[in-house]
Each structure stands twice: as C-alpha cells, then as structure tokens.
Design an enzyme around this catalytic site. Structure first.
Site, PDB file in Angstrom:
ATOM      1  N   SER A   1     -27.411  21.440  -9.510  1.00 37.52           N
ATOM      2  CA  SER A   1     -28.793  21.669  -9.080  1.00 37.52           C
ATOM      3  C   SER A   1     -29.118  20.822  -7.860  1.00 37.52           C
ATOM      4  O   SER A   1     -29.799  21.273  -6.925  1.00 37.52           O
ATOM      5  CB  SER A   1     -29.779  21.380 -10.217  1.00 37.52           C
ATOM      6  OG  SER A   1     -29.898  19.995 -10.479  1.00 37.52           O
ATOM      7  N   LYS A   2     -28.629  19.598  -7.838  1.00 39.80           N
ATOM      8  CA  LYS A   2     -28.894  18.717  -6.700  1.00 39.80           C
ATOM      9  C   LYS A   2     -28.116  19.165  -5.463  1.00 39.80           C
ATOM     10  O   LYS A   2     -28.572  18.965  -4.329  1.00 39.80           O
ATOM     11  CB  LYS A   2     -28.557  17.278  -7.065  1.00 39.80           C
ATOM     12  CG  LYS A   2     -29.495  16.656  -8.091  1.00 39.80           C
ATOM     13  CD  LYS A   2     -30.932  16.569  -7.584  1.00 39.80           C
ATOM     14  CE  LYS A   2     -31.798  15.719  -8.494  1.00 39.80           C
ATOM     15  NZ  LYS A   2     -33.167  15.548  -7.975  1.00 39.80           N
TER      16      LYS A   2
ATOM     17  N   SER B   1     -24.837  20.826 -14.845  1.00 34.85           N
ATOM     18  CA  SER B   1     -26.088  21.448 -14.412  1.00 34.85           C
ATOM     19  C   SER B   1     -26.873  20.536 -13.478  1.00 34.85           C
ATOM     20  O   SER B   1     -27.464  20.990 -12.494  1.00 34.85           O
ATOM     21  CB  SER B   1     -26.935  21.807 -15.634  1.00 34.85           C
ATOM     22  OG  SER B   1     -26.254  22.740 -16.450  1.00 34.85           O
ATOM     23  N   TYR B   2     -26.879  19.257 -13.780  1.00 39.56           N
ATOM     24  CA  TYR B   2     -27.594  18.287 -12.947  1.00 39.56           C
ATOM     25  C   TYR B   2     -26.988  18.214 -11.549  1.00 39.56           C
ATOM     26  O   TYR B   2     -27.687  18.383 -10.539  1.00 39.56           O
ATOM     27  CB  TYR B   2     -27.558  16.914 -13.611  1.00 39.56           C
ATOM     28  CG  TYR B   2     -28.054  15.786 -12.748  1.00 39.56           C
ATOM     29  CD1 TYR B   2     -29.392  15.705 -12.371  1.00 39.56           C
ATOM     30  CD2 TYR B   2     -27.187  14.793 -12.303  1.00 39.56           C
ATOM     31  CE1 TYR B   2     -29.852  14.665 -11.575  1.00 39.56           C
ATOM     32  CE2 TYR B   2     -27.640  13.751 -11.513  1.00 39.56           C
ATOM     33  CZ  TYR B   2     -28.966  13.688 -11.148  1.00 39.56           C
ATOM     34  OH  TYR B   2     -29.416  12.665 -10.366  1.00 39.56           O
ATOM     35  N   GLY B   3     -25.685  17.973 -11.479  1.00 36.50           N
ATOM     36  CA  GLY B   3     -25.028  17.823 -10.183  1.00 36.50           C
ATOM     37  C   GLY B   3     -25.135  19.064  -9.321  1.00 36.50           C
ATOM     38  O   GLY B   3     -25.407  18.991  -8.120  1.00 36.50           O
TER      39      GLY B   3
END
Length: 269
Positions: free
Chosen positions: A164-165, A160-162
């Site tokens: 989103s970025k 989710s982090y990667g």
C-alpha cells in the site's frame, strides 16, 4: 522559530507518534495546526497542549477512509482560516489482528489489503483531491505523506502494508509531476524504525538489538526525528524540493544488503 509562521497546516493521524511530534513542532515554528485523528481524546489533548504552550491548534475527529469526513476537514479549515498551506497525510491503518495474519503470505487476505489501501492510499489521495483546488487558487502548497522504507523492496511480512505504501509513493511523485509547475509540491517521508507508541507495543529488546545491526546510527529514531524532516518539507526552505521520497531511517538504506556479513567477517579476522 518562525519557519512556518502564519501557515495553516493539516496533519492527519496527529494524536500520537510521528503526527503528534510533528504537530507540536509545526506549532512551535509558528503554524496553526489542524490536529486530525480518528480518536477525539488524543486529538484534543495534542491541540490543548499546543495552545497551552502559546501555539494555535484545532482538534478534529477524522476517519480519513471516509470522504465525507475529509470534506468536512478541508471545508472547516477553509471556512475558519481561508487557506491550506500544508497537508501532511500521516494517518496510518493499524489493526493488530490483521497485521498478525498479514505476516504469512499463505494467509494473505484481500480484505486486509483493501483495509490498508482505504487509509494509507485512498484516504490520503482523497484528502489531496479536496485540498489541491484551494492550493491552486493561491498558487502554492506543500503536500507531505508518510510512507515507509518497506515500500522500497520486497519483504517477508506485512505484504498489505508495504505494498500500500509503494502505491502511495507513486501517487506522491505523480502529484509532484502534475501540479509542481503550478506551485504545489508533493514529497514523502520514509521512516525507518522509530520509537512510536505503536512500535513500542509490539517490539522487543531482541528486535531492537537486531534493528541496531542494520542502522547506521547509534540509536533508534524518535518521532521528532521524522517531525524535523516534515518541518523542512512544510517550510519555504524546501521550495525547490518536489517529488522526493526521503528515507529518514538512521542510514539503514545506505548500505549494500550484505554489509552485516562483511562486518561479521571483519570482527572474526
């Protein structure tokens, strides 16, 4: 000194880590810094430290996932200072429990993805939406966003982090294309491993040892290393720079993926 003289600069997530280092460095270069953070105490601490050193700063409590709070941040800045020269979207969604669950794709939860999007993408773009009209009135402005090297390729964790970025990167470049001819620049910084307080909470000596195998510097970066790039992008020195995704990662992205294999073979030869 003076590279940001008389500029009004908003930095979100400025209570610690990269944001705190950047706020301090911006102020030393002559900027008035709006120190925005979701936590009141760290924001006030950074602002007080800047003012104690002879700089100019204002602390603001802002949850960047709330449009009304972003509107207050932008409106208050315009009311007090009359302009916004730099918007540094640095705030990051951090939730240790969710991050642990996001490490296994078979546990992937859309709620975690949406939580990351809320801060990392939607919050940053709403801040831009609110700030850009004021920049357009003056025909200039610099927008900086903190992304990550994890946005540039597939990973085996932090789904989710990667992702989103990666979405943030698209918006960064699209804003550059949309408003560049009207004097507004939009660029992103993609840090590699950086010794921020959040990293120091979860990293281990073994992890740092492994990081050193992929870095092409003799050290792991500090928040000031990222702040130095932010100062450049905020300054008029970067006036011909727009729509770029800058990897500030100790050279970890400059090699082919199998360089560690080659090094091991050379060591065994």
């Amino acid at each position: 000194m003076g590279r940001l003289q008389d500029k009004i600069c908003i930095i979100t997530g400025a209570g610690s880590g990269i944001g705190r280092a950047s706020a301090t460095m911006f102020a030393k270069e002559g900027a008035t810094v709006i120190v925005a953070d979701i936590r009141a105490e760290p924001a006030e601490e950074v602002a007080h430290a800047i003012e104690a050193g002879g700089g100019r700063a204002r602390a603001m409590v802002v949850d960047v996932g709330e449009e009304s709070q972003l509107a207050t941040m932008i409106g208050s800045t315009i009311s007090e200072f009359g302009q916004i020269d730099v918007l540094f979207n640095n705030a990051l969604f951090i939730n240790t429990e969710m991050a642990m669950r996001d490490g296994d794709f078979l546990q992937w939860d859309p709620e975690i993805f949406q939580a990351n999007l809320r801060v990392n993408v939607i919050g940053a773009m709403l801040a831009c939406k609110l700030a850009i009209p004021h920049m357009l009135e003056r025909g200039k402005g610099s927008i900086i966003s903190t992304s990550t090297g994890s946005s540039l390729g597939g990973d085996v964790t932090a789904y989710s982090y990667g992702s989103s970025k990666a979405a943030l990167n698209w918006f960064v470049q699209s804003l550059a294309a949309t408003y560049g001819k009207r004097g507004i620049r939009s660029n992103a910084i993609l840090p590699g491993p950086t010794q921020t307080p959040s990293k120091l909470q979860w990293s281990t000596a073994r992890m740092d040892e492994l990081f050193m195998e992929v870095l092409n510097t003799p050290f792991i970066g500090e928040p000031e290393d990222i702040g130095a790039m932010a100062v450049f992008l905020a300054s008029d020195e970067s006036r011909y720079v727009n729509g770029m995704l800058y990897s500030v990662d100790g050279g970890q992205s400059c090699t082919v993926p199998f360089v560690s294999v080659t090094r091991a073979m050379q060591a065994d030869a």
